[in-house]
Motif scaffolding. Structure first.
Motif, short mmCIF file in Angstrom:
data_model
loop_
_atom_site.label_atom_id
_atom_site.label_comp_id
_atom_site.label_asym_id
_atom_site.label_seq_id
_atom_site.Cartn_x
_atom_site.Cartn_y
_atom_site.Cartn_z
N THR A 1 0.84 -1.20 0.00
CA THR A 1 0.00 0.00 0.00
C THR A 1 0.87 1.24 0.00
O THR A 1 2.02 1.23 0.46
CB THR A 1 -0.93 0.03 1.22
OG1 THR A 1 -0.15 -0.10 2.42
CG2 THR A 1 -1.94 -1.11 1.17
N THR A 2 0.29 2.33 -0.51
CA THR A 2 1.02 3.60 -0.53
C THR A 2 0.05 4.75 -0.72
O THR A 2 -1.07 4.56 -1.23
CB THR A 2 2.06 3.63 -1.68
OG1 THR A 2 2.87 4.81 -1.57
CG2 THR A 2 1.37 3.64 -3.05
N HIS A 3 0.46 5.94 -0.31
CA HIS A 3 -0.24 7.18 -0.68
C HIS A 3 0.65 7.84 -1.71
O HIS A 3 1.78 8.24 -1.43
CB HIS A 3 -0.42 8.10 0.54
CG HIS A 3 -1.17 9.36 0.21
ND1 HIS A 3 -2.54 9.39 0.09
CD2 HIS A 3 -0.73 10.62 -0.07
CE1 HIS A 3 -2.92 10.62 -0.22
NE2 HIS A 3 -1.83 11.38 -0.33
N ARG B 1 -3.47 10.03 -3.94
CA ARG B 1 -4.42 8.93 -3.84
C ARG B 1 -3.82 7.77 -3.04
O ARG B 1 -2.61 7.57 -3.05
CB ARG B 1 -4.83 8.43 -5.23
CG ARG B 1 -5.55 9.46 -6.08
CD ARG B 1 -6.11 8.83 -7.35
NE ARG B 1 -6.68 9.80 -8.26
CZ ARG B 1 -7.91 10.32 -8.16
NH1 ARG B 1 -8.69 9.92 -7.16
NH2 ARG B 1 -8.35 11.20 -9.03
N ASP B 2 -4.72 7.01 -2.38
CA ASP B 2 -4.30 5.81 -1.65
C ASP B 2 -4.44 4.60 -2.57
O ASP B 2 -5.53 4.32 -3.07
CB ASP B 2 -5.16 5.62 -0.40
CG ASP B 2 -4.91 6.70 0.64
OD1 ASP B 2 -3.74 7.08 0.85
OD2 ASP B 2 -5.90 7.19 1.23
N CYS C 1 -7.77 1.61 -6.18
CA CYS C 1 -7.91 2.87 -5.46
C CYS C 1 -9.40 3.04 -5.16
O CYS C 1 -10.22 3.15 -6.08
CB CYS C 1 -7.39 4.03 -6.31
SG CYS C 1 -7.52 5.65 -5.52
#
Length: 251
Positions: free
Chosen positions: A154-156, A160-161, A191
Motif C-alpha cells: 500500500t502507498t499514498h 491517492r491511496d 484505489c
C-alpha cells in the motif's frame, strides 16, 4: 451531444494532416495486458517491456489513433463516436477512463519517465525521474492473479491511496501507469472509489516492439508535471458541456 459533435468535426479537420513520426524503440521481451474499470467505463491497457524501456498505453486509444489517422479507416472511428454519443445516457459500459489518451515511457537506463499527454487540443510532454512511491509491504496478505502468487503493498501516491499486488516470481520493478519500484511486477492495483486495474494476460511470444506512437504528428510542448496538472484542472480551457474525468494524479 455538443462535445461529441465537436470531436467528430475535429477528427475530420485532421484528415488532411496525415503523417507518422511513429518509430521502434527496441524489441519487447514481455507484454502484460491489464483491464481497468472506472465507474461505468472500462479499458484495456498494455505494459510492453523491453530491455531498457517500457511503455504503458490503452489498446483502445492506440486503435483509435491508428485507424483515425488513416483516411481509409477513419470513417469507422467516426461511426463509433456517433454510436457512443447515442448511448451516453444509457447504462452501456463505455471505453475510456482517467488519462485514456496518454502514452507513458519508462527508461530504466536513464531513470526517467516520459508522459505524452494533452489538455484538450494542446499536447504536452512531461519528463520526470521514475517515481518511487513509499510502499508498505503486507507479507501476510496474498492473492492469486492469473496463476501467480502476489503480495499486497500500500502507498499514498500523488494524492491517492493505492493498494497493489505484486509478484516476486517476475522480478521487475514495474507496473501499470506510474506504479512500480517493488521487488516484483505489479499485477493488480486498486484505489477506493476511483479505479481498479487487474492483469488479464501475459504475453511472451510474437510481441510487437516497444514503439513511440505519434500517428497524428502531434507537436508536444515540454511542461513540468505540476504545471500540467494545473492546466488539466482548468475547466475554462475546455468547451462548454465537456464531461470531465478525474486525473490519475491529484498532486
Amino acid at each position: 451531444m455538443k462535445l461529441y459533435s465537436f470531436c467528430i468535426t475535429f477528427m475530420l479537420s485532421l484528415l488532411s494532416c496525415f503523417g507518422q513520426e511513429t518509430h521502434i524503440i527496441e524489441p519487447s521481451i514481455l507484454e502484460i495486458c491489464y483491464h481497468t474499470k472506472y465507474l461505468n467505463r472500462y479499458d484495456d491497457y498494455a505494459l510492453r517491456i523491453g530491455k531498457n524501456v517500457s511503455e504503458y498505453f490503452s489498446y483502445h486509444n492506440l486503435r483509435s489513433d491508428s485507424l483515425g489517422s488513416n483516411p481509409e479507416t477513419a470513417l469507422a472511428i467516426i461511426n463509433e463516436e456517433i454510436e457512443a454519443a447515442r448511448n451516453k445516457n444509457k447504462t452501456i459500459p463505455t471505453v475510456g477512463g482517467p488519462n485514456y489518451n496518454d502514452y507513458l515511457y519508462r527508461n530504466l537506463e536513464e531513470g526517467k519517465m516520459t508522459t505524452y499527454t494533452q489538455v484538450w487540443d494542446s499536447h504536452y510532454k512531461i519528463t520526470e525521474d521514475i517515481p518511487t512511491p513509499e510502499w508498505v509491504i503486507h507479507e501476510d496478505s496474498t492473492r492469486n492473479i492469473i496463476g501467480f502468487n502476489c503480495t499486497m503493498a500500500t502507498t499514498h501516491f500523488r494524492g491517492r491511496d493505492w493498494k497493489v499486488w505484486f509478484c516476486e516470481e517476475i522480478p521487475l520493478p514495474l507496473g501499470p501507469w506510474k506504479l512500480g519500484e517493488l521487488p516484483g511486477l505489479i499485477l493488480a492495483a486498486h484505489c477506493d472509489g476511483f479505479l481498479d486495474i487487474i492483469a488479464s494476460n501475459i504475453k511472451r511470444e510474437q510481441l510487437p516492439p516497444v514503439t513511440f506512437y505519434n500517428f497524428w504528428e502531434k507537436k508536444y510542448k515540454d511542461i513540468d508535471r505540476l504545471s500540467y496538472l494545473k492546466k488539466a484542472s482548468n475547466h475554462t480551457l475546455y468547451p462548454k458541456n465537456t464531461i470531465f474525468i478525474p486525473e490519475m494524479e491529484l498532486e
